[in-house]
Design a protein around this motif. Structure first.
Motif, short mmCIF file in Angstrom:
data_model
loop_
_atom_site.label_atom_id
_atom_site.label_comp_id
_atom_site.label_asym_id
_atom_site.label_seq_id
_atom_site.Cartn_x
_atom_site.Cartn_y
_atom_site.Cartn_z
N PRO A 211 1.23 -11.37 14.92
CA PRO A 211 0.91 -10.12 15.60
C PRO A 211 0.01 -9.23 14.75
N SER A 212 -0.64 -8.30 15.40
CA SER A 212 -1.47 -7.32 14.72
C SER A 212 -0.61 -6.54 13.72
N GLY A 213 -1.13 -6.40 12.50
CA GLY A 213 -0.40 -5.64 11.48
C GLY A 213 0.59 -6.47 10.69
N SER A 214 0.65 -7.78 10.94
CA SER A 214 1.64 -8.61 10.23
C SER A 214 1.19 -8.95 8.81
N GLY A 215 -0.06 -8.63 8.47
CA GLY A 215 -0.51 -8.83 7.08
C GLY A 215 -1.46 -10.01 6.89
N LYS A 216 -1.98 -10.57 7.99
CA LYS A 216 -2.81 -11.78 7.89
C LYS A 216 -4.08 -11.54 7.06
N SER A 217 -4.80 -10.45 7.41
CA SER A 217 -6.05 -10.16 6.68
C SER A 217 -5.75 -9.83 5.22
N THR A 218 -4.69 -9.09 5.01
CA THR A 218 -4.34 -8.72 3.63
C THR A 218 -4.03 -9.98 2.81
N GLU B 262 -10.65 -13.50 11.34
CA GLU B 262 -10.88 -13.17 12.75
C GLU B 262 -12.38 -13.15 13.08
N PHE C 187 0.89 -1.17 0.00
CA PHE C 187 0.00 0.00 0.00
C PHE C 187 0.92 1.21 0.00
N VAL D 170 3.41 -4.80 2.55
CA VAL D 170 2.69 -5.53 3.60
C VAL D 170 2.90 -7.04 3.45
N HIS E 18 -6.89 -15.08 16.44
CA HIS E 18 -6.05 -14.88 17.63
C HIS E 18 -6.36 -15.97 18.67
N GLU F 154 -8.38 -8.00 -2.59
CA GLU F 154 -7.25 -7.12 -2.91
C GLU F 154 -6.49 -7.80 -4.05
N HIS G 280 4.45 1.05 1.61
CA HIS G 280 4.46 0.06 2.69
C HIS G 280 4.27 -1.34 2.10
N1 LIG Z 1 -6.38 -0.79 2.33
C1 LIG Z 1 -5.25 -0.49 2.98
N2 LIG Z 1 -4.61 0.66 2.76
C2 LIG Z 1 -3.45 0.97 3.42
N3 LIG Z 1 -2.86 0.16 4.31
C3 LIG Z 1 -3.47 -1.01 4.58
C4 LIG Z 1 -4.68 -1.40 3.93
N4 LIG Z 1 -5.03 -2.63 4.39
C5 LIG Z 1 -4.08 -2.98 5.29
N5 LIG Z 1 -3.14 -2.01 5.40
C6 LIG Z 1 -1.96 -2.05 6.27
O1 LIG Z 1 -1.33 -3.30 6.08
C7 LIG Z 1 -0.77 -3.77 7.30
C8 LIG Z 1 -1.27 -5.17 7.55
O2 LIG Z 1 -2.67 -5.11 7.85
P1 LIG Z 1 -3.53 -6.43 8.06
O3 LIG Z 1 -4.91 -5.99 8.42
O4 LIG Z 1 -3.36 -7.32 6.91
O5 LIG Z 1 -2.81 -7.05 9.32
P2 LIG Z 1 -3.30 -8.19 10.31
O6 LIG Z 1 -2.13 -9.05 10.58
O7 LIG Z 1 -4.52 -8.83 9.76
O8 LIG Z 1 -3.66 -7.34 11.61
P3 LIG Z 1 -4.81 -7.57 12.74
O9 LIG Z 1 -4.47 -8.82 13.47
O10 LIG Z 1 -4.69 -6.35 13.61
O11 LIG Z 1 -6.12 -7.62 12.01
C9 LIG Z 1 -1.16 -2.76 8.39
O12 LIG Z 1 -0.07 -1.91 8.61
C10 LIG Z 1 -2.31 -2.02 7.75
O13 LIG Z 1 -2.38 -0.70 8.24
#
Ligand SMILES: Nc1ncnc2c1ncn2[C@@H]1O[C@H](COP(=O)(O)OP(=O)(O)OP(=O)(O)O)[C@@H](O)[C@H]1O
Length: 254
Positions: free
Chosen positions: A38-45, A175, A14, A19, A207, A54, A17
């Motif tokens: 961990p939170s923010g590690s990119g799992k949802s992405t 989640e 993004f 991801v 989690h 995406e 960044h």
């Molecule tokens: N549409 C987007 N635009 C910009 N940044 C994004 C977007 N989607 C995700 N990110 C960034 O990508 C990184 C990974 O986000 P993601 O939601 O995939 O993490 P996660 O591991 O699922 O976190 P969590 O456990 O908190 O849900 C984060 O820094 C988030 O801010």
């Protein structure tokens, strides 16, 4: 037999960044895979790249041997037109943290919508199938209620039935219990446990370490956009090789 899911070299940024830094994953039919990290590690992405909610910046995903988002035309890969992409995406059931039910439709209306509109089933067929699924998630008694009349756990169970109604090859859970009050988590995990026992192929971002330990065939731990560890839950959760995975798990298991 084809793999249910094969992902190779998935990258996603993004802006500046990065991801996802080139992820590979294979999921066999009948397998339950939990993704932790961990939170923010990119799992949802990563999950959203698997079903092309995406579009990855690099790499490819195959679902049952068919490449997601592309078709071969005159010897070259071309992006799929949106209608064909939607049809492909319907092979992957997605359950989100927030249930995304239609507020103005009943529980039954929510579950039959997809099969009628996308699969072209008659109302009678869609209704019979939906009632079976609502029975399976313990919500048949609420078929004529509206989402606002349900608890979070009940809404999530309806959302699961709605995804199953599309008869996806694989269920993706992002989640699914993290927006729920703690006392409602168990009923949703129980539905997921039953699906797993019934042989549903599942990728679960969660989690809930206890669920991963008990239900997953394989656990993947993502840190900072990379898969740092993958293996049987007993091995990954009790004896991880990667120091960053060890440190993450010692924090969440503390
Ligand atoms: N549409 C987007 N635009 C910009 N940044 C994004 C977007 N989607 C995700 N990110 C960034 O990508 C990184 C990974 O986000 P993601 O939601 O995939 O993490 P996660 O591991 O699922 O976190 P969590 O456990 O908190 O849900 C984060 O820094 C988030 O801010």
């Amino acid at each position: 037999m084809n793999l249910a899911i094969k992902a190779v070299g998935i990258r996603k940024s993004f802006g500046n960044h990065e991801v996802l830094k080139g992820l590979d994953l294979e999921v066999a039919y009948g397998e339950v895979l939990c993704i932790l990290g961990p939170s923010g590690s990119g799992k949802s992405t990563f999950l959203r790249c698997i079903n092309h909610l995406e579009t990855p910046n690099g790499g490819y995903v195959w679902v049952d041997g068919a490449i997601m988002g592309y078709e071969l035309s005159r010897g070259a890969l071309q992006e799929l037109p949106i209608k064909k992409l939607r049809a492909q995406q319907s092979q992957l059931g997605m359950v989100f943290q927030h249930f995304n039910l239609f507020a103005h439709r009943t529980v039954l209306g929510n579950v039959i919508e997809g099969p009628m509109v996308v699969r072209g089933l008659s109302r009678a067929k869609a209704e019979a199938h939906a009632m079976d699924l609502l029975e399976q998630v313990g919500m048949a008694g609420k078929a004529s209620s509206y989402p606002s009349q349900l608890s979070g756990g009940q809404k999530q169970r309806v959302a699961i039935a709605r995804s199953l109604a599309m008869e996806p090859r694989v269920m993706l859970f992002d989640e699914p219990t993290s927006a729920l009050d703690p006392e409602l988590v168990g009923e949703v995990l129980e539905v997921m446990r039953n699906l797993a026992r019934g042989g549903t192929t599942m990728i679960v971002v969660t989690h809930e370490i206890g669920f991963a330990r008990e239900v997953a065939d394989r656990v993947v731990v993502m840190i900072d956009g990379e898969i740092r560890e993958t293996g049987a839950p007993g091995q990954v959760l009790s004896n991880p090789a990667d120091p960053r995975v060890r440190s993450f798990l010692s924090r969440v298991l503390a």
